[in-house]
Motif scaffolding. Structure first.
Motif, PDB file in Angstrom:
ATOM      1  N   LEU A  30     -19.339   1.663 -26.600  1.00  0.00           N
ATOM      2  CA  LEU A  30     -20.002   0.355 -26.592  1.00  0.00           C
ATOM      3  C   LEU A  30     -20.222  -0.162 -28.010  1.00  0.00           C
ATOM      4  CD1 LEU A  30     -21.184  -1.801 -24.721  1.00  0.00           C
ATOM      5  CD2 LEU A  30     -23.372  -0.605 -24.836  1.00  0.00           C
TER       6      LEU A  30
ATOM      7  N   VAL B  91     -24.995   5.185 -10.407  1.00  0.00           N
ATOM      8  CA  VAL B  91     -23.990   5.386 -11.454  1.00  0.00           C
ATOM      9  C   VAL B  91     -24.591   6.121 -12.642  1.00  0.00           C
ATOM     10  CG1 VAL B  91     -22.445   4.219 -13.067  1.00  0.00           C
ATOM     11  CG2 VAL B  91     -22.565   3.467 -10.692  1.00  0.00           C
TER      12      VAL B  91
ATOM     13  N   HIS C  23     -30.466  11.568 -31.833  1.00  0.00           N
ATOM     14  CA  HIS C  23     -31.017  10.482 -31.008  1.00  0.00           C
ATOM     15  C   HIS C  23     -29.932   9.718 -30.270  1.00  0.00           C
ATOM     16  CE1 HIS C  23     -34.495  10.470 -34.112  1.00  0.00           C
ATOM     17  NE2 HIS C  23     -34.663  11.379 -33.179  1.00  0.00           N
TER      18      HIS C  23
ATOM     19  N   LYS D 275     -33.604  11.996 -22.251  1.00  0.00           N
ATOM     20  CA  LYS D 275     -32.682  10.926 -22.613  1.00  0.00           C
ATOM     21  C   LYS D 275     -33.014   9.688 -21.776  1.00  0.00           C
ATOM     22  CE  LYS D 275     -29.291  12.249 -25.558  1.00  0.00           C
ATOM     23  NZ  LYS D 275     -29.923  13.462 -26.104  1.00  0.00           N
TER      24      LYS D 275
ATOM     25  N   LEU E 180     -15.347   5.595 -13.549  1.00  0.00           N
ATOM     26  CA  LEU E 180     -16.177   5.590 -12.350  1.00  0.00           C
ATOM     27  C   LEU E 180     -15.292   5.501 -11.112  1.00  0.00           C
ATOM     28  CD1 LEU E 180     -18.980   5.492 -11.051  1.00  0.00           C
ATOM     29  CD2 LEU E 180     -18.935   3.014 -11.323  1.00  0.00           C
TER      30      LEU E 180
ATOM     31  N   LYS F  72     -16.158   6.399 -19.619  1.00  0.00           N
ATOM     32  CA  LYS F  72     -16.244   7.353 -18.513  1.00  0.00           C
ATOM     33  C   LYS F  72     -15.761   6.650 -17.260  1.00  0.00           C
ATOM     34  CE  LYS F  72     -19.567  10.374 -18.371  1.00  0.00           C
ATOM     35  NZ  LYS F  72     -18.789  11.625 -18.421  1.00  0.00           N
TER      36      LYS F  72
ATOM     37  N   LEU G  87     -31.075   6.028 -20.875  1.00  0.00           N
ATOM     38  CA  LEU G  87     -29.887   5.176 -20.986  1.00  0.00           C
ATOM     39  C   LEU G  87     -30.227   3.794 -20.426  1.00  0.00           C
ATOM     40  CD1 LEU G  87     -27.121   7.644 -19.689  1.00  0.00           C
ATOM     41  CD2 LEU G  87     -27.808   7.179 -22.059  1.00  0.00           C
TER      42      LEU G  87
ATOM     43  N   GLN H 202     -23.052  14.620 -15.305  1.00  0.00           N
ATOM     44  CA  GLN H 202     -21.885  15.058 -16.066  1.00  0.00           C
ATOM     45  C   GLN H 202     -22.223  15.349 -17.527  1.00  0.00           C
ATOM     46  OE1 GLN H 202     -18.179  12.667 -15.373  1.00  0.00           O
ATOM     47  NE2 GLN H 202     -19.496  11.500 -14.002  1.00  0.00           N
ATOM     48  N   GLU H 203     -23.182  14.606 -18.092  1.00  0.00           N
ATOM     49  CA  GLU H 203     -23.398  14.660 -19.539  1.00  0.00           C
ATOM     50  C   GLU H 203     -24.530  15.589 -19.963  1.00  0.00           C
ATOM     51  OE1 GLU H 203     -21.673  13.367 -21.974  1.00  0.00           O
ATOM     52  OE2 GLU H 203     -20.223  12.452 -20.606  1.00  0.00           O
ATOM     53  N   PHE H 204     -25.587  15.659 -19.169  1.00  0.00           N
ATOM     54  CA  PHE H 204     -26.776  16.391 -19.605  1.00  0.00           C
ATOM     55  C   PHE H 204     -26.794  17.743 -18.912  1.00  0.00           C
ATOM     56  CE2 PHE H 204     -28.560  11.829 -19.632  1.00  0.00           C
ATOM     57  CZ  PHE H 204     -27.930  11.556 -20.839  1.00  0.00           C
TER      58      PHE H 204
ATOM     59  N   ILE I 194     -23.603   9.740 -14.281  1.00  0.00           N
ATOM     60  CA  ILE I 194     -23.350   9.996 -15.715  1.00  0.00           C
ATOM     61  C   ILE I 194     -24.197  11.179 -16.180  1.00  0.00           C
ATOM     62  CG2 ILE I 194     -23.707   9.068 -18.048  1.00  0.00           C
ATOM     63  CD1 ILE I 194     -22.862   6.323 -16.962  1.00  0.00           C
TER      64      ILE I 194
ATOM     65  N   TYR J  77     -18.878   2.000 -20.182  1.00  0.00           N
ATOM     66  CA  TYR J  77     -18.733   2.078 -21.631  1.00  0.00           C
ATOM     67  C   TYR J  77     -19.884   2.926 -22.142  1.00  0.00           C
ATOM     68  CZ  TYR J  77     -15.939  -2.016 -20.422  1.00  0.00           C
ATOM     69  OH  TYR J  77     -15.057  -2.874 -19.824  1.00  0.00           O
ATOM     70  N   MET J  78     -19.551   4.107 -22.641  1.00  0.00           N
ATOM     71  CA  MET J  78     -20.575   5.027 -23.113  1.00  0.00           C
ATOM     72  C   MET J  78     -21.044   4.577 -24.496  1.00  0.00           C
ATOM     73  SD  MET J  78     -20.999   7.070 -20.579  1.00  0.00           S
ATOM     74  CE  MET J  78     -21.718   8.572 -21.234  1.00  0.00           C
ATOM     75  N   PRO J  79     -22.162   5.125 -24.973  1.00  0.00           N
ATOM     76  CA  PRO J  79     -22.750   4.587 -26.216  1.00  0.00           C
ATOM     77  C   PRO J  79     -21.749   4.516 -27.372  1.00  0.00           C
ATOM     78  CG  PRO J  79     -24.312   6.031 -25.138  1.00  0.00           C
ATOM     79  CD  PRO J  79     -23.046   6.128 -24.335  1.00  0.00           C
TER      80      PRO J  79
ATOM     81  N   ILE K 273     -30.782   4.535 -25.304  1.00  0.00           N
ATOM     82  CA  ILE K 273     -29.409   4.434 -25.789  1.00  0.00           C
ATOM     83  C   ILE K 273     -28.646   3.471 -24.880  1.00  0.00           C
ATOM     84  CG2 ILE K 273     -27.333   5.737 -26.395  1.00  0.00           C
ATOM     85  CD1 ILE K 273     -29.063   8.259 -26.433  1.00  0.00           C
ATOM     86  N   GLU K 274     -27.952   2.511 -25.513  1.00  0.00           N
ATOM     87  CA  GLU K 274     -27.303   1.473 -24.704  1.00  0.00           C
ATOM     88  C   GLU K 274     -25.945   1.928 -24.175  1.00  0.00           C
ATOM     89  OE1 GLU K 274     -26.919  -2.339 -26.595  1.00  0.00           O
ATOM     90  OE2 GLU K 274     -26.397  -3.345 -24.715  1.00  0.00           O
ATOM     91  N   VAL K 275     -25.701   1.677 -22.908  1.00  0.00           N
ATOM     92  CA  VAL K 275     -24.409   1.880 -22.263  1.00  0.00           C
ATOM     93  C   VAL K 275     -24.096   0.601 -21.487  1.00  0.00           C
ATOM     94  CG1 VAL K 275     -24.736   4.385 -21.992  1.00  0.00           C
ATOM     95  CG2 VAL K 275     -25.438   2.844 -20.151  1.00  0.00           C
TER      96      VAL K 275
ATOM     97  N   SER L 107     -20.521  13.114 -26.998  1.00  0.00           N
ATOM     98  CA  SER L 107     -20.035  13.903 -25.867  1.00  0.00           C
ATOM     99  C   SER L 107     -18.519  13.999 -25.963  1.00  0.00           C
ATOM    100  CB  SER L 107     -20.460  13.186 -24.587  1.00  0.00           C
ATOM    101  OG  SER L 107     -19.832  13.746 -23.483  1.00  0.00           O
TER     102      SER L 107
END
Lengths: 580, 580
Positions: free
Chosen positions: A47, B113, A5, B130, A35, A33, B132, B120-122, B117, A42-44, B67-69, A9
């Motif tokens: 963070l 943005v 969940h 997902k 930018l 990551k 975010l 790049q990630e999924f 992300i 700030y990725m999960p 999911i928090e970023v 990465s």
């Protein structure tokens, strides 16, 4: 949290622009990551660390009686014009105009705005002392942002500002914050040092930095192993040499030193210690009129012992040398008739102002450049070959082995990363903005202020510089993204593993442990490598074979190998390790 | 919290620029402080409310699997150029250049943005769905910021973005967010409605707003009291009229209507209902070449019933009317030979394109302008006096009493404040940025996206618009700055009061109640006025006289008067009231 969940990465390779280990590891562990230059999401995973840092800081700030506010990221220029910083600050202050052409800045700090709040809110000495803080986005338009979160442009800072009725009270507020900072840094679980610091452009006359010790740190920290003396090298005093100057014993002699343009090369040629040579540095100061034109330039010659380095902060404090610059080649040629590498205080073309380090002032029979290419002079002595120096000051960085200013033995030096800073500001901002309260004598009085910063997003980077190995990050428990990771092997094939993992996960959650269950179904090698890279401090591996004997494997991230632990004991053992 | 350690700062008068009650009360209660137009500091009392709003939102977002970023406030222009929004968005997108002259924006939202992300990630459909989200500072350079936090420039928004492998999955993600929003708004303790909305410039084809009901709201919400139909008036359909058009019964007659330039004035003059008149609105659309020059302009005449209002969103959707504007006076004179006030579809100077509201299309014997100053025409009929309308559409706002589109009875209208918005975006952004994943068929496929916002700093203002009286704010428990206030009378004089207050304070803290003890020593009148203004929902007053009989006074902020309660029972009673 279950890994399925979450967003995990990891990368095998660090990006090419990641020059330092924290930047490499935070990127590889999927915590940040990029930018743009100096601007990161700030990725999960990252963070979570930042939120833990914030929570510790917030808790201790509240405990110390500070009150949380939030000041705008985008600030109108007016208050910044009141203190003059709108014009005085360099291009790192990001300025822009809104759609109506009005000037704004993005806050790098908030002295102006908080002082504006204070002058509206704190009318009477009875309301003081007060300390307002925020944990908020800041921006500094660094010329060359790099090192990931270590020197980014957008970052999060905790900045606190104290307002007091007099100097004594202000110093008590300063001490309260200093104590809170020690509790905060103790809780982070990092090795750190509080060191005396130069107060720099922000002003004021009492200031300490909180430095996280790390071999890769930008700052040199001077400390005395026998006492609590510690200072940034910018600030650390080199004591005046003890004895008087020895008498002159050599005659003045010009010597050919072809191609030897450094003190070291000359010392080597003569077979003498480097400490017998003198380094000549040429500086200049400009007098500017109101139109910004240079109306007069003074050239200075600075003499240091050959094995010493100039301390810019100390030089800046010498009378007349504030805002000095290095002299241009033309200015040097004009005054010395010679190119750098062979300069010295004798045989000048034009007079310069001489300033001499305290160490140099007590040297006899020294060696310096002859102001002639490929020549030096030895046996130089004050009072005989040139006048006694009129201007003597502490101009150099201390070196390891110098005596501690507190007389408690020799100094040592280590490197650190500045994460926190406490300043006593005095009335610099309250006077500039005419921020007053009514004192108990009924008179409007300027607030005595302090300011106190912690680099929230820099801290994880510093923690990593201090705590990592070739496999990845090693987080202290308090700021780890997860405290415990459960790694079941073949959870999809073994009901025994699945049940044990789910039960252990539930038991730890019920205890309030920040645990992640890796249910992604990765192979063991890849799974272990991920968690070692990410740096979760406590790992429990659950395998079918071990569980048949009632065993799991525990490994701290610093342990060389795993330890078998009875499944029945693992919760109790973790409780002990986590201090629950 | 003890009041003496906090910052309580109330004002008798609201600032002159505070036009709405939430702005007035938040300023008077010391919750916000204006720094510049649309830019506010959140003061300690206000920040507590904002933090509670954030906490509820964060908890429910996490529960829903988001999911928090954190994405940067300052964003490089590149991604914004990829979608074209860097150029397409108006001046409310704040653009600036850094010290190196590179383009940046301050984020108003973060579709670009987050899509960057995701691409790049999924990489695989296995990683989807997902979602975010972030709770982060935003900026919109409003032309006329006003109403305090209701329409500020800098604000905090929770923005979430879902990424799915196909449309079905995306709609399930949308539904998950919609359910989370209902839980969030239920927890806030506010009256609200989820209403169908136009998806506007952000694109996509499914969208609902969460509106906090308030008489002062900017938005009109249309709903059916007998069903769950609810829509923003922008979106609410006016059903086509049921019956056929009556036959023409009047002859065409030109009538003098000197000075009567409005439908109402003409209806009054003739003694006929307003619904017999027709409103003529003249619009124009421009065809533009690549150089941005207008190469062709089409003038349109829109006919609405005199008692109806044009709905701009609906008109925009009529074929050919996207990006319409109102015609200039010169264009009107040119086509109608007459000034506004007396316009109509007969006797034109030049042809215009006619578009007719569905309601008008079934009217007979109507009244419109004669295209001659001070004259109207009555008895006008389609098919006789002018051709049957070629273009008929729903062009008007519904009015109360119109039939609900779901056939469940007449519609009602109330006003609301938009606080949340859920959008199904489709592939608008993933196509523009070529953001793809490998689908289970092995082919690169564009993400199906949704986006979901909540105005964190707007919510307290909306809550106040809904919940206030002449004395001040009335907070719902969940987002009150403090849940309970203890007001001791004469705490400095009566040991009985002091001890009872301190004990009650400690008992409530131990229960986890967010309680403030007012130990400032204010007089009762001033103290009560402060807390009624600030709006803490539960108040306990402790006085010497009552305590001698073992009594304190409890009053809910909505109660007309206080109720005596035995001191021994007050904790138990509060537990019940607070649902503990």
């Amino acid at each position: 949290m279950k890994a399925s969940h979450f967003l995990i990465s990891t990368l095998k390779e660090a990006p090419a622009d990641a020059e330092i280990v924290s930047h490499q590891l935070m990127t590889r562990a999927g915590m940040i990551k990029k930018l743009g230059a100096g601007v990161y999401s700030y990725m999960p995973m990252g963070l979570r660390v930042i939120r833990k840092v914030e929570a510790i800081v917030r808790e201790e700030m509240n405990r110390a009686g500070a009150i949380e506010v939030t000041m705008p990221v985008v600030q109108p220029a007016e208050a910044w014009q009141e203190t003059g910083r709108f014009n005085k600050m360099g291009p790192e202050l990001l300025r822009f105009q809104d759609r109506h052409g009005r000037d704004f800045v993005i806050q790098p700090t908030s002295e102006e705005v908080v002082t504006d709040i204070a002058r509206q809110e704190f009318k009477s000495y009875k309301q003081l002392p007060k300390n307002l803080y925020q944990i908020q986005t800041k921006f500094r338009d660094e010329r060359r942002p790099r090192f990931g979160l270590m020197r980014g442009r957008e970052f999060t800072m905790k900045d606190a500002y104290s307002f007091d009725k007099d100097r004594d009270s202000a110093q008590a507020s300063y001490q309260t914050m200093r104590d809170a900072y020690q509790r905060i840094f103790d809780r982070f679980g990092l090795q750190y040092r509080a060191v005396r610091a130069d107060s720099g452009a922000i002003g004021g006359d009492l200031s300490e930095e909180f430095q996280v010790i790390a071999a890769t740190g930008e700052d040199a920290i001077v400390y005395c192993p026998n006492s609590d003396y510690a200072a940034n090298i910018e600030k650390a005093e080199s004591l005046a040499p003890a004895g008087p100057r020895p008498a002159a014993s050599e005659a003045l002699e010009k010597i050919a030193t072809p191609g030897n343009s450094t003190c070291q090369a000359v010392a080597d040629q003569l077979g003498l210690p480097l400490a017998r040579t003198i380094k000549s540095l040429v500086l200049a100061t400009d007098e500017v009129n109101e139109a910004g034109e240079i109306v007069k330039t003074q050239v200075w010659l600075l003499l240091l012992r050959g094995d010493h380095d100039m301390n810019e902060v100390k030089v800046n404090k010498v009378d007349g040398l504030a805002n000095f610059r290095f002299a241009s080649l033309a200015e040097i040629q004009d005054h010395f008739g010679c190119e750098p590498g062979y300069l010295g205080p004798l045989n000048l073309q034009k007079p310069v102002k001489l300033v001499v380090d305290r160490e140099v002032a007590v040297m006899a029979d020294w060696i310096c450049g002859a102001n002639e290419k490929d020549f030096h002079i030895r046996g130089v002595n004050f009072g005989r070959d040139l006048p006694e120096p009129a201007l003597v000051a502490d101009l150099r960085n201390v070196v390891a082995g110098d005596p501690s200013p507190d007389g408690q033995g020799p100094l040592a030096i280590e490197r650190g990363i500045e994460i926190g800073h406490v300043f006593y500001l005095g009335t610099k901002y309250s006077e500039a903005m005419n921020a007053t309260f009514l004192a108990d004598n009924g008179k409007p009085t300027h607030f005595e202020m302090g300011c106190y910063g912690i680099g929230i997003t820099r801290l994880p980077a510093a923690a990593i510089e201090q705590n990592h190995d070739e496999r990845g990050i090693i987080w202290p428990d308090a700021i780890a993204p997860f405290t415990v990771v459960l790694c079941p092997i073949g959870m999809d094939r073994s009901e025994l593993v699945k049940q044990a993992a789910e039960k252990l996960y539930a038991d730890l959650l019920a205890l309030g442990v920040d645990v992640i269950l890796d249910d992604r179904g990765e192979r063991p090698g890849a799974m272990f490598a991920d968690w070692e890279l990410i740096g979760v401090p406590h790992r429990v591996v659950l395998g079918d074979r071990g569980l048949k004997e009632g065993l799991v494997e525990y490994q701290h991230r610093r342990d060389a190998a795993a330890t078998p632990v009875p499944l029945a004991d693992v919760v109790a053992q973790l409780k002990t390790r986590l201090g629950l």
